[in-house]
Structures are given as C-alpha cells and as structure tokens.
Design an enzyme around this catalytic site. Structure first.
Site, PDB file in Angstrom:
ATOM      1  N   GLN A 299      22.148  -0.114-103.407  1.00 47.67           N
ATOM      2  CA  GLN A 299      22.722  -1.118-104.295  1.00 47.67           C
ATOM      3  C   GLN A 299      22.393  -2.548-103.873  1.00 47.67           C
ATOM      4  O   GLN A 299      22.612  -3.483-104.643  1.00 47.67           O
ATOM      5  CB  GLN A 299      24.248  -0.953-104.344  1.00 47.67           C
ATOM      6  CG  GLN A 299      24.723   0.313-105.031  1.00 47.67           C
ATOM      7  CD  GLN A 299      24.507   0.289-106.526  1.00 47.67           C
ATOM      8  OE1 GLN A 299      24.187  -0.745-107.106  1.00 47.67           O
ATOM      9  NE2 GLN A 299      24.676   1.431-107.169  1.00 47.67           N
TER      10      GLN A 299
ATOM     11  N   THR B  58      19.032   9.387-102.640  1.00 42.61           N
ATOM     12  CA  THR B  58      19.754  10.630-102.322  1.00 42.61           C
ATOM     13  C   THR B  58      18.999  11.426-101.271  1.00 42.61           C
ATOM     14  O   THR B  58      19.583  11.891-100.275  1.00 42.61           O
ATOM     15  CB  THR B  58      19.969  11.476-103.581  1.00 42.61           C
ATOM     16  OG1 THR B  58      20.936  10.823-104.429  1.00 42.61           O
ATOM     17  CG2 THR B  58      20.480  12.868-103.236  1.00 42.61           C
TER      18      THR B  58
ATOM     19  N   CYS C 290      31.584  13.160-114.994  1.00 42.00           N
ATOM     20  CA  CYS C 290      31.542  14.545-114.542  1.00 42.00           C
ATOM     21  C   CYS C 290      30.720  15.373-115.522  1.00 42.00           C
ATOM     22  O   CYS C 290      30.245  14.871-116.537  1.00 42.00           O
ATOM     23  CB  CYS C 290      32.951  15.121-114.399  1.00 42.00           C
ATOM     24  SG  CYS C 290      33.866  15.224-115.950  1.00 42.00           S
TER      25      CYS C 290
ATOM     26  N   SER D 298      16.262   2.825-103.274  1.00 44.93           N
ATOM     27  CA  SER D 298      15.830   3.560-104.461  1.00 44.93           C
ATOM     28  C   SER D 298      15.268   2.594-105.486  1.00 44.93           C
ATOM     29  O   SER D 298      15.910   1.595-105.825  1.00 44.93           O
ATOM     30  CB  SER D 298      17.010   4.331-105.069  1.00 44.93           C
ATOM     31  OG  SER D 298      16.592   5.216-106.070  1.00 44.93           O
ATOM     32  N   ALA D 299      14.071   2.885-106.000  1.00 37.18           N
ATOM     33  CA  ALA D 299      13.356   1.937-106.856  1.00 37.18           C
ATOM     34  C   ALA D 299      14.071   1.638-108.160  1.00 37.18           C
ATOM     35  O   ALA D 299      14.034   0.505-108.652  1.00 37.18           O
ATOM     36  CB  ALA D 299      11.949   2.469-107.143  1.00 37.18           C
ATOM     37  N   HIS D 300      14.727   2.631-108.748  1.00 36.42           N
ATOM     38  CA  HIS D 300      15.292   2.407-110.085  1.00 36.42           C
ATOM     39  C   HIS D 300      16.527   1.507-110.063  1.00 36.42           C
ATOM     40  O   HIS D 300      17.039   1.127-111.119  1.00 36.42           O
ATOM     41  CB  HIS D 300      15.612   3.743-110.766  1.00 36.42           C
ATOM     42  CG  HIS D 300      16.842   4.439-110.263  1.00 36.42           C
ATOM     43  ND1 HIS D 300      18.036   4.388-110.940  1.00 36.42           N
ATOM     44  CD2 HIS D 300      17.047   5.212-109.183  1.00 36.42           C
ATOM     45  CE1 HIS D 300      18.934   5.104-110.287  1.00 36.42           C
ATOM     46  NE2 HIS D 300      18.358   5.611-109.212  1.00 36.42           N
TER      47      HIS D 300
END
Length: 390
Positions: free
Chosen positions: A181, A74, A333, A201-203
C-alpha cells in the site's frame, strides 16, 4: 464494462497507466520468448527482464540482485514469512506480527502456528497504529522474524517502520514489511529504512496485475517455497517463467509513480482533505467520524476512511455505484456481502460501527472535478438514506 464514472477505490487496485500498458504491448508484439532460451529471441527476452530489474532497483535504491520477481505481494509475503521461518527454524520459532496485516500475512502465520511456530499478534491503538514499545516487550530469545505492514489499506495508517527496524536490527532479528500500500504513494527506500525484506505489488501503483516483487537484502536467509528451473539468474528463490511484459509494466509504472512523488503527495493530500471538508459541510461532525490517524503525517496521502453514523456502508456503496461513484468498504466475502473490516475491529470499533465505514482512496490521477462531484452526489445519497431511516 464501465469505463467512465469516478473511481475512488484505489487501495484495492488501480487502473493501469497507459504508458505502462504501451510498453507492455510493444514487448508482447515484438517478443514472445522466455529468458532461458539460447537463441536470439530468448536473449532479447533476457535483456528485457534484466532491464526491468534494473529499473525497479533504481526506483527503490537497492541492488538488482536483491529483487525477486513474484506474482504479487501475496506471494512475496508468503515467501518472506514461510521462507525465513523455515530457514531460521534452528535458531528459534517465534514470530511477531500485527493484528492489522494483510490476510496473506495473517494466514501464513496461522499456517506456521500449525507447524509449531509461536506467533505474537501486536495490538494497535484507536488510530490503527502500533506502539514500538509493544514490539520490544514481545521479543523473546527465540524470536527470529518480525513482520509489520508498512501502511494499512483500510485507513491508510503508516506504521513506525524505521523505529521497528531499528529494534529488530539491534537484536539481530530479521524484519519484513508488506509495503504494497505504500510503494509509489510515499517514499519507500528499504536500505534507508533498515528493513531486510519488503513486499510490493504493481497493481497498487498503476501497474499490471499478476506481478510484484520481494526485496531481499543481501545475506538474508530465505528458503524457497517452490523448486524448479528459474529465469531469475540473480536469485533461485522463485522458480518458473516470469511474465516479462508484466515486469516491464511494473518498472514503468513505478518510474512514473516516483517521478514527482513529493508533488503528487501534496496534490493528492489536498484532494483528500477537500473531500473530507466537503462531507463535513453537509453531514456534520456529529454524524461523520474519521477512522485512522488524525495526524496527516501518519496517514497515506490518498486515504480517507469515514464512519457515517447510522448508515450502512453497503447501502452507501451501492447507491454511489448507481450514481457512478466507486468506493470501497469492509472485507468482501465469497457471497458478495460485506464483512466488518478486521483492521477496524482491531482498532476497537464494534462490528456495527465497522459496517458503517467506507473508504475513499485517491491517486495522482484523481482530479479536483471528481472530488467536487463526489461530494455533491454523496450528499444526495446520504440525505436520501437518512430520510428513509428516520
């Protein structure tokens, strides 16, 4: 907290690999410094941070100086879009992206529109894929940036990144891709692809949360979003202290993910296809529809997004949860309810069709036994729900 069960929601996040966690824990036990400190504790921290950058760069086949550590994809996406847009404002104000981007890209574009930039949102076809010709048709004299997701998380659709990169390069337009992804799941080498910036992103590949990176090809202009002293001597784009333990975990996780990548891709694809065939055997083709590319080469190995006609995804998810199977569905949400996936809507599905869609996402740690047990329990749940709805 549940530690057993079958976890098939790996597009959202993955369980950290024990080997990555062990390296992180070892560092935390032995070193608590930051790399800007002049004493020996700081010097050891600096060595550890530099080693993490070296290892990450080796996995991606890029230069160490081209790696900027961030808190995740992000932040990397925001740095890429906002940073490039501001740096090139004098050249133009037009940006091209797609309708199936991660919210961090879409919302960054919305913010730029409020600042006077023009944004073109490319459509996708019924399988979630972008037509490179649409990119060509969207380019203007004032186009300064193209940002297209590498692989979409809902369906696993892999975009024609190399084709779009060639288009951008031929017109001297900066090209960014959100590869959160894709990295660790399929081969991703920025230099071979021709991209200028790439987020990860690592996770997403069994690393820790709270750490990611932005690849910035040497010579690409990016304006920092934040200002302050930085531990990243090779780049001043991202100030502030870096979680060195997390950088170590990310480097180890990516090494593990890329060690036997082609073999893992083959195994994961087999598991995914086995589940799909198992579901078709009890549900029938007339009641189950595949969302996304039908060509396996255009879909991530571990991604399976299905629409169960007449059954709400939320009911499937909750009943499988009680059965110890954890899958994904829609856009969560704030209230906890599910909203239709924006990616599925962009593909032409109606809101009701999108709300009948669920995703099963595998990794190299998924097992054959889990697939067969998921098929069995899912069959029970589907039959129960259909009997209630009749």
């Amino acid at each position: 907290m549940k530690t057993n069960g079958i976890y098939l929601d790996n597009a959202i996040t993955t369980r950290i690999d024990p080997l990555a966690l062990e390296e992180m824990s070892r560092f935390e036990r032995e070193n608590w410094g930051v790399s800007t400190q002049a004493h020996s504790i700081g010097r050891e921290a600096r060595k550890a941070l530099n080693r993490s950058r070296e290892r990450l760069a080796r996995c991606l086949d890029v230069e160490e100086k081209e790696i900027v550590f961030t808190s995740g994809a992000t932040e990397a996406n925001n740095l890429a879009l906002l940073g490039v847009a501001r740096a090139l404002r004098q050249r133009g104000n037009h940006i091209i992206t797609s309708r199936v981007e991660h919210s961090s890209v879409l919302l960054a574009c919305r913010a730029l529109e409020k600042q006077g930039f023009a944004v073109t949102y490319l459509p996708v076809n019924g399988e979630g894929l972008i037509d490179p010709d649409d990119v060509v048709r969207s380019i203007r004299d004032e186009t300064i940036l193209i940002s297209v997701i590498f692989a979409e998380g809902e369906t696993g659709a892999v975009q024609p990144i190399r084709d779009i990169a060639d288009i951008a390069t031929s017109r001297e337009i900066t090209f960014h891709t959100d590869a959160a992804q894709a990295v660790g799941k399929i081969p991703v080498t920025p230099t071979n692809l021709g991209v200028n910036l790439l987020s990860l992103s690592a996770h997403k590949f069994h690393g820790p949360k709270g750490i990611g990176a932005l690849y910035v090809r040497a010579g690409i202009r990016v304006t920092p979003l934040l200002y302050g002293s930085s531990e990243q001597v090779v780049s001043q784009l991202r100030p502030g202290a870096i979680n060195i333990a997390n950088s170590i975990g990310m480097a180890k996780a990516l090494e593990l993910a890329t060690h036997d990548l082609l073999g893992d891709m083959s195994r994961v694809t087999s598991l995914r296809n086995r589940l799909f065939q198992g579901i078709l055997s009890f549900a029938g083709k007339e009641h189950v529809r595949l969302n996304g590319p039908t060509d396996n080469r255009l879909r991530l190995p571990g991604s399976l997004c299905l629409r169960f006609e007449g059954l709400e995804a939320e009911a499937l998810l909750l009943n499988l949860d009680m059965a110890g199977i954890y899958i994904g569905a829609g856009n969560p949400c704030a209230s906890g309810a599910l909203e239709p996936s924006s990616a599925l809507l962009a593909m032409g599905l109606s809101p009701s069709e999108a709300l009948c869609s669920v995703r099963f996402t595998f990794t190299r740690n998924s097992a054959l036994e889990e697939v067969d047990l998921t098929t069995e329990r899912l069959g029970v749940v589907v039959n129960q729900l259909r009997s209630i709805s009749v």
